[in-house]
Design a protein around this motif. Structure first.
Motif, PDB file in Angstrom:
ATOM      1  N   ARG A 187       0.852  -1.187   0.000  1.00 38.06           N
ATOM      2  CA  ARG A 187       0.000   0.000   0.000  1.00 38.06           C
ATOM      3  C   ARG A 187       0.889   1.237   0.000  1.00 38.06           C
ATOM      4  NH1 ARG A 187      -0.378   2.891   4.675  1.00 38.06           N
ATOM      5  NH2 ARG A 187       0.377   1.948   6.590  1.00 38.06           N
ATOM      6  N   GLU A 188       0.304   2.341  -0.425  1.00 40.34           N
ATOM      7  CA  GLU A 188       1.087   3.576  -0.542  1.00 40.34           C
ATOM      8  C   GLU A 188       1.120   4.310   0.789  1.00 40.34           C
ATOM      9  OE1 GLU A 188       1.346   7.448  -3.499  1.00 40.34           O
ATOM     10  OE2 GLU A 188      -0.586   6.509  -3.108  1.00 40.34           O
ATOM     11  N   PRO A 189       2.307   4.509   1.381  1.00 42.51           N
ATOM     12  CA  PRO A 189       2.371   5.288   2.614  1.00 42.51           C
ATOM     13  C   PRO A 189       2.103   6.758   2.335  1.00 42.51           C
ATOM     14  CG  PRO A 189       4.581   4.741   1.855  1.00 42.51           C
ATOM     15  CD  PRO A 189       3.625   4.013   0.953  1.00 42.51           C
ATOM     16  N   GLY A 190       1.687   7.496   3.362  1.00 44.46           N
ATOM     17  CA  GLY A 190       1.436   8.920   3.215  1.00 44.46           C
ATOM     18  C   GLY A 190       2.718   9.723   3.150  1.00 44.46           C
ATOM     19  N   TYR A 191       2.560  11.011   2.837  1.00 47.30           N
ATOM     20  CA  TYR A 191       3.735  11.873   2.682  1.00 47.30           C
ATOM     21  C   TYR A 191       4.604  11.929   3.937  1.00 47.30           C
ATOM     22  CZ  TYR A 191       6.493  16.130   2.258  1.00 47.30           C
ATOM     23  OH  TYR A 191       7.514  17.029   2.261  1.00 47.30           O
ATOM     24  N   PRO A 192       4.054  12.068   5.161  1.00 40.97           N
ATOM     25  CA  PRO A 192       4.930  12.128   6.343  1.00 40.97           C
ATOM     26  C   PRO A 192       5.802  10.886   6.502  1.00 40.97           C
ATOM     27  CG  PRO A 192       2.713  12.853   6.903  1.00 40.97           C
ATOM     28  CD  PRO A 192       2.632  12.251   5.532  1.00 40.97           C
ATOM     29  N   GLN A 193       5.257   9.718   6.140  1.00 43.19           N
ATOM     30  CA  GLN A 193       6.046   8.495   6.250  1.00 43.19           C
ATOM     31  C   GLN A 193       7.092   8.419   5.140  1.00 43.19           C
ATOM     32  OE1 GLN A 193       2.538   8.339   6.294  1.00 43.19           O
ATOM     33  NE2 GLN A 193       2.499   8.352   8.521  1.00 43.19           N
ATOM     34  N   LYS A 194       6.731   8.845   3.941  1.00 41.41           N
ATOM     35  CA  LYS A 194       7.653   8.753   2.812  1.00 41.41           C
ATOM     36  C   LYS A 194       8.909   9.600   3.019  1.00 41.41           C
ATOM     37  CE  LYS A 194       4.477   7.727  -1.004  1.00 41.41           C
ATOM     38  NZ  LYS A 194       3.939   8.239  -2.283  1.00 41.41           N
ATOM     39  N   THR A 195       8.773  10.727   3.687  1.00 38.58           N
ATOM     40  CA  THR A 195       9.922  11.613   3.867  1.00 38.58           C
ATOM     41  C   THR A 195      11.031  10.963   4.673  1.00 38.58           C
ATOM     42  OG1 THR A 195       8.860  12.618   5.805  1.00 38.58           O
ATOM     43  CG2 THR A 195       8.546  13.703   3.681  1.00 38.58           C
ATOM     44  N   HIS A 196      10.700   9.961   5.491  1.00 35.90           N
ATOM     45  CA  HIS A 196      11.700   9.319   6.332  1.00 35.90           C
ATOM     46  C   HIS A 196      12.217   8.017   5.744  1.00 35.90           C
ATOM     47  CE1 HIS A 196      10.877  12.250   9.445  1.00 35.90           C
ATOM     48  NE2 HIS A 196       9.590  11.951   9.404  1.00 35.90           N
ATOM     49  N   LEU A 197      11.666   7.580   4.618  1.00 34.62           N
ATOM     50  CA  LEU A 197      12.091   6.331   3.996  1.00 34.62           C
ATOM     51  C   LEU A 197      13.235   6.604   3.019  1.00 34.62           C
ATOM     52  CD1 LEU A 197       8.655   4.616   3.223  1.00 34.62           C
ATOM     53  CD2 LEU A 197      10.307   3.964   4.972  1.00 34.62           C
ATOM     54  N   ALA A 198      14.386   5.970   3.256  1.00 32.17           N
ATOM     55  CA  ALA A 198      15.538   6.065   2.352  1.00 32.17           C
ATOM     56  C   ALA A 198      15.882   7.515   2.023  1.00 32.17           C
ATOM     57  CB  ALA A 198      15.272   5.261   1.081  1.00 32.17           C
ATOM     58  N   ALA A 199      15.940   8.360   3.054  1.00 30.91           N
ATOM     59  CA  ALA A 199      16.171   9.795   2.819  1.00 30.91           C
ATOM     60  C   ALA A 199      17.540  10.057   2.185  1.00 30.91           C
ATOM     61  CB  ALA A 199      16.046  10.555   4.138  1.00 30.91           C
ATOM     62  N   ALA A 200      18.583   9.397   2.667  1.00 30.85           N
ATOM     63  CA  ALA A 200      19.920   9.606   2.103  1.00 30.85           C
ATOM     64  C   ALA A 200      19.985   9.134   0.655  1.00 30.85           C
ATOM     65  CB  ALA A 200      20.958   8.868   2.944  1.00 30.85           C
ATOM     66  N   GLU A 201      19.322   8.017   0.357  1.00 31.77           N
ATOM     67  CA  GLU A 201      19.322   7.501  -1.003  1.00 31.77           C
ATOM     68  C   GLU A 201      18.603   8.459  -1.954  1.00 31.77           C
ATOM     69  OE1 GLU A 201      18.660   5.904   1.699  1.00 31.77           O
ATOM     70  OE2 GLU A 201      19.573   3.910   1.736  1.00 31.77           O
ATOM     71  N   LYS A 202      17.483   9.013  -1.519  1.00 29.91           N
ATOM     72  CA  LYS A 202      16.739   9.953  -2.354  1.00 29.91           C
ATOM     73  C   LYS A 202      17.564  11.210  -2.636  1.00 29.91           C
ATOM     74  CE  LYS A 202      12.249   8.389  -0.636  1.00 29.91           C
ATOM     75  NZ  LYS A 202      11.077   8.710   0.200  1.00 29.91           N
TER      76      LYS A 202
END
Length: 305
Positions: A52-67
């Motif tokens: 499922r698609e996580p919301g924006y607040p969760q996405k900002t913390h996922l793989a931040a250095a990689e992004k």
């Protein structure tokens, strides 16, 4: 963490629990055997086949250095005077922050986050689509967004998604988002997908871009023993997708090294004739008196919540 975010990377798990990725990988394998989650290349998602698609607040913390590393590399692919489209997502938001320095650039986007990142870039023209606001990712979707893209032609499209496989291409968990992303892609000569390693090998419900329509993939380096991500990259390359891998160490800033003045060298510049000692030189500001507040730079006060 998987229940809260929908997905999580092994690197982030290792950082949070302060252990090695090898240990985390072993524990994730055990949790998968119990049916509590599904493993993905470099991470884990909720069980059930499609993440499922996580919301924006969760996405900002996922793989931040990689992004951040991916955005650094992708920004170098944009040239002065380009006209591009940029889709919604936290990785494309990182890219937009770096595009503010490209003169003569025109950016068409359906993302409020991308538009906000470029709002004060004087040399960049931002064109927003119409549509209905989707609050979970601050993107404009629907027929209004798709119709505003009809007849558009640009050089490059930068988009992201929930998953990427060689078999199915780029996919996302939301039907409306997938439809707008397809319209963005149809407007571009080159299609560049920005996807960190946690999305490689993952599949989601709605296909956005077929593999044969993807020109280039920009991803991060992820070296681990028996990592299936490498096999997925090989499969994508066999399908004709150009692969660009961003090194995580390249985007880190290192403090500048200032040479120490020699004993014979003067510590202050010698003022020209007619200028009193201690007076500011031409082009310099007079230093503020001791205890006086330093001037501040206005900051962007408005944030989209």
């Amino acid at each position: 963490m998987v229940r809260a975010n929908g997905a999580v990377s092994l690197r982030e798990l290792a950082r949070v629990v302060q252990t090695s990725e090898v240990t985390v990988r072993r524990d994730v394998r055990a949790l998968e055997a119990e049916g509590l989650l599904d493993r993905r290349h470099g991470g884990a998602v909720l069980p059930g086949g499609f993440s499922r698609e996580p919301g924006y607040p969760q996405k900002t913390h996922l793989a931040a250095a990689e992004k951040s590393a991916i955005a650094d590399l992708a920004a170098g692919m944009v040239e002065e005077g380009d006209a591009i489209v940029v889709g919604a997502g936290t990785t494309t938001q990182e890219l937009a922050r770096r595009l503010a320095r490209v003169p003569g650039l025109t950016v068409v986007t359906n993302s409020l986050l991308v538009a906000q990142a470029l709002a004060h870039a004087n040399r960049v023209e931002v064109v927003m689509t119409g549509g209905t606001l989707r609050g979970s990712n601050y993107a404009l979707v629907g027929s209004g967004a798709e119709q505003s893209l009809a007849g558009l032609r640009v050089t490059k499209a930068f988009i992201s998604g929930s998953g990427l496989t060689a078999e199915r291409g780029l996919s996302t968990a939301n039907m409306l988002s997938a439809s707008v992303d397809r319209a963005l892609v149809q407007a571009a000569t080159e299609v560049i997908v920005l996807a960190d390693h946690t999305k490689l090998g993952a599949d989601s419900m709605f296909q956005t871009v077929a593999t044969d329509a993807i020109t280039r993939l920009v991803t991060d380096e992820h070296t681990a023993a028996e990592d299936p991500t490498a096999r997925e990259l090989d499969a994508l390359a066999d399908c004709g997708v150009q692969i660009s891998v961003a090194a995580l160490g390249l985007h880190a800033e290192t403090p500048p090294v200032h040479p120490q003045p020699s004993a014979a060298a003067p510590r202050r510049p010698v003022p020209p004739a007619g200028v009193a000692p201690g007076a500011p030189l031409p082009g310099q500001r007079r230093p503020a008196p001791h205890g006086a507040p330093l001037p501040t730079v206005p900051r962007l006060a408005e944030r989209i919540r």
